[in-house]
Design an enzyme around this catalytic site. Structure first.
Site, PDB file in Angstrom:
ATOM      1  N   GLU A   1       0.838  -1.206   0.000  1.00 11.78           N
ATOM      2  CA  GLU A   1       0.000   0.000   0.000  1.00 11.78           C
ATOM      3  C   GLU A   1       0.862   1.241   0.000  1.00 11.78           C
ATOM      4  O   GLU A   1       2.003   1.201   0.449  1.00 11.78           O
ATOM      5  CB  GLU A   1      -0.854   0.038   1.284  1.00 11.78           C
ATOM      6  CG  GLU A   1      -1.716  -1.174   1.448  1.00 11.78           C
ATOM      7  CD  GLU A   1      -2.459  -1.176   2.781  1.00 11.78           C
ATOM      8  OE1 GLU A   1      -2.466  -0.157   3.479  1.00 11.78           O
ATOM      9  OE2 GLU A   1      -3.031  -2.232   3.091  1.00 11.78           O
TER      10      GLU A   1
ATOM     11  N   LYS B   1       1.958   4.653   1.635  1.00  6.92           N
ATOM     12  CA  LYS B   1       1.919   5.215   2.981  1.00  6.92           C
ATOM     13  C   LYS B   1       1.531   6.684   2.838  1.00  6.92           C
ATOM     14  O   LYS B   1       2.328   7.505   2.383  1.00  6.92           O
ATOM     15  CB  LYS B   1       3.279   5.076   3.659  1.00  6.92           C
ATOM     16  CG  LYS B   1       3.263   5.506   5.111  1.00  6.92           C
ATOM     17  CD  LYS B   1       4.562   5.124   5.785  1.00  6.92           C
ATOM     18  CE  LYS B   1       4.544   5.341   7.275  1.00  6.92           C
ATOM     19  NZ  LYS B   1       4.117   6.655   7.712  1.00  6.92           N
TER      20      LYS B   1
ATOM     21  N   ASP C   1       0.699  10.401   3.771  1.00 13.54           N
ATOM     22  CA  ASP C   1       1.344  11.267   4.755  1.00 13.54           C
ATOM     23  C   ASP C   1       0.381  12.351   5.228  1.00 13.54           C
ATOM     24  O   ASP C   1       0.414  13.485   4.783  1.00 13.54           O
ATOM     25  CB  ASP C   1       2.597  11.891   4.115  1.00 13.54           C
ATOM     26  CG  ASP C   1       3.480  12.539   5.147  1.00 13.54           C
ATOM     27  OD1 ASP C   1       3.276  12.287   6.352  1.00 13.54           O
ATOM     28  OD2 ASP C   1       4.378  13.301   4.756  1.00 13.54           O
TER      29      ASP C   1
ATOM     30  N   TYR D   1      -7.511   2.402   5.397  1.00  9.81           N
ATOM     31  CA  TYR D   1      -6.621   1.281   5.077  1.00  9.81           C
ATOM     32  C   TYR D   1      -6.575   0.178   6.129  1.00  9.81           C
ATOM     33  O   TYR D   1      -5.697  -0.658   6.108  1.00  9.81           O
ATOM     34  CB  TYR D   1      -5.207   1.787   4.794  1.00  9.81           C
ATOM     35  CG  TYR D   1      -4.677   2.768   5.826  1.00  9.81           C
ATOM     36  CD1 TYR D   1      -4.480   2.390   7.146  1.00  9.81           C
ATOM     37  CD2 TYR D   1      -4.380   4.075   5.457  1.00  9.81           C
ATOM     38  CE1 TYR D   1      -3.996   3.281   8.077  1.00  9.81           C
ATOM     39  CE2 TYR D   1      -3.890   4.979   6.390  1.00  9.81           C
ATOM     40  CZ  TYR D   1      -3.707   4.578   7.701  1.00  9.81           C
ATOM     41  OH  TYR D   1      -3.237   5.467   8.619  1.00  9.81           O
TER      42      TYR D   1
ATOM     43  N   LYS E   1      10.216   3.830   3.945  1.00  3.00           N
ATOM     44  CA  LYS E   1      10.062   5.267   3.680  1.00  3.00           C
ATOM     45  C   LYS E   1      10.937   5.708   2.514  1.00  3.00           C
ATOM     46  O   LYS E   1      12.090   5.272   2.396  1.00  3.00           O
ATOM     47  CB  LYS E   1      10.464   6.065   4.921  1.00  3.00           C
ATOM     48  CG  LYS E   1       9.639   5.699   6.150  1.00  3.00           C
ATOM     49  CD  LYS E   1       8.615   6.744   6.455  1.00  3.00           C
ATOM     50  CE  LYS E   1       9.172   7.647   7.503  1.00  3.00           C
ATOM     51  NZ  LYS E   1       8.265   8.596   8.043  1.00  3.00           N
TER      52      LYS E   1
ATOM     53  N   CYS F   1      15.284  48.834   3.895  1.00  4.64           N
ATOM     54  CA  CYS F   1      14.217  48.248   3.080  1.00  4.64           C
ATOM     55  C   CYS F   1      14.554  48.377   1.590  1.00  4.64           C
ATOM     56  O   CYS F   1      14.864  49.479   1.125  1.00  4.64           O
ATOM     57  CB  CYS F   1      12.898  48.963   3.379  1.00  4.64           C
ATOM     58  SG  CYS F   1      11.554  48.386   2.326  1.00  4.64           S
TER      59      CYS F   1
ATOM     60  N   CYS G   1      11.702  50.923   0.000  1.00  4.05           N
ATOM     61  CA  CYS G   1      11.534  52.337   0.333  1.00  4.05           C
ATOM     62  C   CYS G   1      12.740  52.934   1.042  1.00  4.05           C
ATOM     63  O   CYS G   1      12.770  54.124   1.326  1.00  4.05           O
ATOM     64  CB  CYS G   1      10.273  52.539   1.176  1.00  4.05           C
ATOM     65  SG  CYS G   1      10.467  51.964   2.865  1.00  4.05           S
TER      66      CYS G   1
ATOM     67  N   CYS H   1      10.225  46.349   8.002  1.00  3.27           N
ATOM     68  CA  CYS H   1      10.330  47.718   7.528  1.00  3.27           C
ATOM     69  C   CYS H   1       9.243  48.499   8.263  1.00  3.27           C
ATOM     70  O   CYS H   1       8.060  48.167   8.167  1.00  3.27           O
ATOM     71  CB  CYS H   1      10.098  47.796   6.020  1.00  3.27           C
ATOM     72  SG  CYS H   1       9.768  49.490   5.480  1.00  3.27           S
TER      73      CYS H   1
ATOM     74  N   CYS I   1       5.482  52.579   2.373  1.00  4.62           N
ATOM     75  CA  CYS I   1       6.310  51.607   1.645  1.00  4.62           C
ATOM     76  C   CYS I   1       5.400  50.861   0.649  1.00  4.62           C
ATOM     77  O   CYS I   1       4.441  50.206   1.061  1.00  4.62           O
ATOM     78  CB  CYS I   1       6.935  50.653   2.658  1.00  4.62           C
ATOM     79  SG  CYS I   1       7.940  49.366   1.933  1.00  4.62           S
TER      80      CYS I   1
HETATM   81  S1  IVH Z   1      -1.452   0.619   8.787  1.00  4.30           S
HETATM   82  C1  IVH Z   1      -0.942  -1.341  12.942  1.00  4.30           C
HETATM   83  N1  IVH Z   1      -1.449   1.590   6.358  1.00  4.30           N
HETATM   84  O1  IVH Z   1       1.491   5.440   9.087  1.00  4.30           O
HETATM   85  C2  IVH Z   1      -0.775  -0.688  11.626  1.00  4.30           C
HETATM   86  N2  IVH Z   1      -0.728   3.001   8.131  1.00  4.30           N
HETATM   87  O2  IVH Z   1       3.507   4.485  11.498  1.00  4.30           O
HETATM   88  C3  IVH Z   1      -1.663   0.456  11.421  1.00  4.30           C
HETATM   89  N3  IVH Z   1      -0.154   5.276   7.417  1.00  4.30           N
HETATM   90  O3  IVH Z   1      -0.140   5.772  12.157  1.00  4.30           O
HETATM   91  C4  IVH Z   1      -1.306   1.364  10.336  1.00  4.30           C
HETATM   92  N4  IVH Z   1      -0.584   5.005   5.281  1.00  4.30           N
HETATM   93  O4  IVH Z   1      -1.016   7.123  10.215  1.00  4.30           O
HETATM   94  C5  IVH Z   1      -1.181   1.826   7.654  1.00  4.30           C
HETATM   95  N5  IVH Z   1      -1.540   2.325   4.161  1.00  4.30           N
HETATM   96  C6  IVH Z   1      -1.278   2.565   5.446  1.00  4.30           C
HETATM   97  C7  IVH Z   1      -0.822   3.815   5.905  1.00  4.30           C
HETATM   98  C8  IVH Z   1      -0.553   4.003   7.253  1.00  4.30           C
HETATM   99  C9  IVH Z   1      -0.190   5.865   6.212  1.00  4.30           C
HETATM  100  C10 IVH Z   1       0.274   5.966   8.658  1.00  4.30           C
HETATM  101  C11 IVH Z   1      -0.670   5.813   9.821  1.00  4.30           C
HETATM  102  C12 IVH Z   1       0.095   5.174  10.920  1.00  4.30           C
HETATM  103  C13 IVH Z   1       1.522   5.368  10.484  1.00  4.30           C
HETATM  104  C14 IVH Z   1       2.333   4.154  10.889  1.00  4.30           C
END
Ligand code: IVH
Length: 665
Positions: free
Chosen positions: A110, A112, A114, A221, A308, A403, A406, A421, A427
Site C-alpha cells: 500500500e 503510505k 502522509d 486502510y 520510507k 528596506c 523604500c 520595515c 512603503c
Molecule cells: S497501517 C498497525 N497503512 O502510518 C498498523 N498506516 O507508522 C496500522 N499510514 O499511524 C497502520 N498510510 O497514520 C497503515 N496504508 C497505510 C498507511 C498508514 C499511512 C500511517 C498511519 C500510521 C503510520 C504508521
C-alpha cells in the site's frame, strides 16, 4: 408525505448525490440543485428539531461553536509501524515472516499516506465516532470535524458488520494546501510547512466550518472488528469500498519479494503524480489469520513494515539573495538559485527564512547549496557543500539593513527572528499588500479586484490606501486596460456591498499585525465599537481571551499612529461597519468572565452545545476536563462518576442546571 418522510427522502438523496460527486466523480445534478436541496433540508430540520439526526448530510456543513475535544480511549490501541529506509531491511522483514509462518503468504502493498491518522467507529451503518491517534491509547474525539469531510460516509450502504472500526489517513490534497498557503501568505500568517501539518491542524480546529472549508480528503486502510467479512486484509478493504469508503485504488497483492520491490520502485517515482502526499510504502501480511499468528511487539505489528522514501535533495548554485517585503513589513530573504529539478518541479528560489538561518549556514554567494523539499512545498536550503568552495568564493551573505523598496532602516523586535520595515504607511509593497488583504474573501470580500488590478490602480495613483477604494467611480476606471463598463460596474458594486460586512471582519481587514480572523472576532465581541477599542489600554486588551502581550502591544501601536486613526476615520465616513449590530450584541454579558467551566451530564432545558454557547456568550470558557483551575462544573443528570470524584477531590464546585441558569439571568 409527512414532514418526517420528506426529511428522510431529502437525506437519502443528498447522501447519494454526495457519494456520486465526491467518490465517483460523477454528479447527476448541478451544484445549484444540490445546494437548493441542502437548503431545503436545513430549513425543514430547523423547523423540526424533533427529527434531529447526527448523521444528516447537513451535519457536513459544520458549526462554529467552540469545542474542547473530549478524550476517548481506543478500543484497539493505535500502534505505529516499524520504519525503514533500506531495501535490505525489507528483505529481512520478508524473510522473518517466511520463517515464522513456514507456509505460503501474500503481502499487501500500500501507499503510505502522509497525513494524520484517524479511527472511525460505525454502528448500525452510521458513523458514531471519529478519534485521532493521540498517544495511541486515547485520542481526541473530532467527530463533528470529521463529518465535514465529504469522502467519509456518514451512513453506509450494503450489508456491514453491526459494529466495527475503520482506520485511515486524513489528508489535505496538494492543490488545497497550495491555495491555503497562498491565502496565508497574503494575510502574512505563518504558512503550513506541509500538507500533513495542515491536515492535522485543520482537524484540531475548534471551528468545524473552517474544517468544512478546507476540503480534506481521507483514505481508509485498516478494518478492525469482531466480525469482518473476509480473512484477507485486501479483500476486506475491497468490501469496505462497496459500503462507501474511499480506499486506495493503488493497493496490490504481491506473491514474492520481487513483486514487492517492483511496487516500491514504481511508486518511488510515480507518487509525484498523486494528488496527495505520500512518504513511503506499507507492506502488510494479507491474511488476518497469519497476522494473528505473527502478533505484535510492544510498539508495532510483526506483520507489517513501512518503507520510507528518501526525501529528495538537489545540489545547485546560489546566485543571489533577494528580499521580499510583506504586507506588515516583514522581510523575507529568498535564495535565487541555478534552476534545478526536484521532486517533479523546477526549483529556482528557496526561502531562507531569516537572518539567523543565513548566519547559521555561513552562506556565501556562489556557494553550492543543498535544496530539499521533503514533505515541504516551499523548498529550503539545508546545507552548503563547503568542499566545493573555490578560491573564487563570493561575498558572505549579509542581511540587509534598509528596506529594498523604500529605503527605511529595518527594525527587529526583541525576541523575534524577523526584520521589519517600519514605514507602514508609505512603503509601496506594504500599501499594496494591505489593500490586497483588505479586499480578500475573508475580509471585505470585494470581488473583481485582484492583485494586478490593485497594482494598476496604485501605479495610476487612483488609490493610495484602502479608504481611497470607496472614492472610486465607474467613470474613473472603465477606460483602463482590460476594464470595461461591465467589469467597472461590478467592482464599484462590490465595493459598495462591502459596506455591509460586519464589524469583526472589518477589524480583520484593517490588517493590524497579529490580528487574524479569530482574534478579530474576540475583539468584536468585547468592544461595542471602534472608539472603545481605540481608547482601550494594555490591561483592558489583555483581559480578553486569547489576547496576550504581543497582540495587545500591536493593537496599541497601530492606534498610536495618527495615520492609522485618520484612515479608520475616513473608512467610517464611507459607511463601513465599525460597531456591533444589535443582533450581535444580543445576549452577550461578562457575567462569567474569566471562569473556566466544565460541562458534564444530561440536561433538560438546553443541549450541551447550547450550554457551551451560553457560557461563551457570557464571557466564560468551556473546558474539557476538570483541573485545579476549573471554576465550576455545570452538572446535569448522571454526571460521570470519575468526573464527580475528581471535582470533589480538587474541591471544584458543582453547579446544577437551575443554579447555572439563575447565575446568568
Ligand atoms: S497501517 C498497525 N497503512 O502510518 C498498523 N498506516 O507508522 C496500522 N499510514 O499511524 C497502520 N498510510 O497514520 C497503515 N496504508 C497505510 C498507511 C498508514 C499511512 C500511517 C498511519 C500510521 C503510520 C504508521
Amino acid at each position: 408525505m409527512t414532514i418526517k418522510e420528506k426529511i428522510d427522502q431529502l437525506r437519502a438523496e443528498l447522501h447519494r448525490h454526495n457519494y456520486n460527486y465526491y467518490m465517483l466523480n460523477a454528479p447527476e445534478i448541478s451544484d445549484k440543485e444540490f445546494d437548493d436541496m441542502m437548503r431545503k433540508l436545513q430549513d425543514l430540520e430547523k423547523a423540526h428539531p424533533e427529527f434531529l439526526d447526527e448523521n444528516s448530510p447537513t451535519m457536513r456543513v459544520g458549526s462554529d461553536l467552540n469545542k474542547n475535544f473530549m478524550q476517548v480511549a481506543h478500543k484497539y490501541p493505535m500502534l505505529s509501524l516499524g520504519n525503514t529506509y533500506s531495501e535490505n531491511e525489507v528483505t529481512d522483514f520478508y524473510e522473518r515472516v517466511r520463517k515464522a509462518l513456514n507456509e505460503d503468504f501474500e503481502i499487501c502493498c500500500e501507499l503510505k499516506y502522509d497525513g494524520t491518522s484517524i479511527s472511525l467507529t460505525y454502528e448500525d451503518g452510521k458513523l458514531v465516532r471519529a478519534v485521532t491517534r493521540g498517544d495511541g491509547e486515547k485520542g481526541d474525539d473530532v467527530t463533528d470535524n470529521v463529518k465535514t469531510i465529504r469522502t467519509i460516509p456518514l451512513v453506509l450502504h450494503g450489508s456491514y458488520p453491526k459494529l466495527f472500526e475503520i482506520r485511515g489517513e486524513i489528508l489535505m490534497p496538494w492543490t488545497v494546501f497550495e491555495e491555503l498557503n497562498r491565502e496565508k501568505e497574503i494575510r502574512e500568517e505563518p504558512l503550513f510547512a506541509n500538507p500533513r501539518n495542515a491536515a492535522s491542524g485543520t482537524l484540531k480546529s475548534q471551528n468545524s466550518t473552517i474544517v468544512a472549508s478546507r476540503r480534506l480528503d481521507a483514505y481508509l486502510y485498516y478494518l478492525l472488528g469482531e466480525e469482518l467479512p473476509c480473512d484477507g486484509h485486501y479483500e476486506n478493504l475491497q468490501v469496505a469500498a462497496n459500503w462507501g469508503f474511499k480506499t486506495s485504488e493503488h493497493t496490490r497483492k504481491a506473491r514474492s519479494l520481487k513483486e514487492v520491490f517492483e511496487y516500491i520502485n514504481y511508486w518511488d517515482k510515480e507518487r509525484k503524480n498523486l494528488p496527495v502526499a505520500t512518504d513511503g510504502i506499507v507492506l502488510k501480511v494479507n491474511s488476518l489469520k497469519q497476522q494473528k499468528n505473527l502478533g505484535f511487539t510492544a510498539k508495532s505489528p510483526r506483520w507489517a513494515i513501512a518503507y520510507k522514501f528518501q526525501a529528495e535533495r538537489a545540489l545547485t548554485r546560489l546566485n543571489k539573495v533577494s528580499y521580499q517585503v510583506g504586507r506588515t513589513g516583514t522581510i523575507t530573504p529568498v535564495a535565487n538559485l541555478d534552476p534545478v529539478q526536484l521532486s517533479g518541479t523546477i526549483v529556482k528560489r528557496a526561502s531562507l527564512h531569516n537572518a539567523d538561518i543565513i548566519e547559521g549556514l555561513d552562506l556565501h554567494i556562489g556557494d553550492m547549496v543543498y535544496v530539499e523539499k521533503g514533505g515541504e512545498i516551499i523548498p529550503k536550503i539545508t546545507g552548503v557543500d563547503k568542499d566545493a568552495r573555490s578560491m573564487l568564493i563570493g561575498e558572505k551573505v549579509k542581511f540587509i539593513t534598509h528596506c529594498p523598496e523604500c529605503g527605511s532602516r529595518l527594525i527587529r523586535f526583541e525576541g523575534e527572528a524577523a526584520h521589519y520595515c517600519p514605514n507602514e504607511t508609505a512603503c509601496p509593497p506594504q500599501i499594496k499588500g494591505k489593500i490586497e488583504h483588505f479586499i480578500s474573501r475573508k475580509a471585505m470580500n470585494i470581488d473583481g479586484l485582484g492583485p494586478e488590478t490593485v497594482d494598476m490602480f496604485y501605479r495610476l495613483g487612483l488609490i493610495r490606501d484602502t479608504a481611497d477604494l470607496y472614492q472610486l467611480k465607474v467613470a474613473n476606471i472603465k477606460t483602463l486596460e482590460r476594464m470595461g463598463e461591465k467589469s467597472a460596474e461590478n467592482i464599484i458594486n462590490s465595493i459598495a456591498a462591502s459596506k455591509e460586512v460586519p464589524f469583526d471582519r472589518v477589524l480583520f481587514a484593517l490588517g493590524i499585525r497579529f490580528v487574524g480572523e479569530t482574534v478579530a472576532k474576540k475583539i468584536a465581541k468585547s468592544f461595542a465599537d471602534i472608539e472603545e477599542l481605540e481608547n482601550a489600554d494594555l490591561e483592558k486588551l489583555k483581559s480578553i481571551d486569547e489576547i496576550g502581550d504581543k497582540i495587545a502591544q500591536s493593537i496599541l501601536s497601530y492606534f498610536s499612529n495618527p495615520a492609522n486613526r485618520e484612515l479608520v476615520e475616513r473608512l467610517k465616513t464611507s459607511g463601513l461597519q465599525f460597531s456591533r449590530t444589535e443582533e450581535e450584541l444580543d445576549g452577550y454579558t461578562d457575567k462569567l468572565a474569566g471562569q473556566s467551566i466544565v460541562i458534564s451530564g444530561v440536561f433538560t432545558h438546553h443541549s450541551r452545545d447550547e450550554y457551551k454557547n451560553i457560557i461563551e456568550k457570557n464571557g466564560g470558557k468551556n473546558v474539557g476536563s476538570i483541573s485545579s483551575k476549573t471554576s465550576f462544573v455545570l452538572a446535569g443528570e448522571n454526571m460521570g462518576p470519575a468526573k464527580l470524584e475528581k471535582a470533589q477531590k480538587l474541591g471544584v464546585k458543582i453547579v446544577s442546571e437551575d443554579e447555572f441558569l439563575a447565575l446568568i439571568l
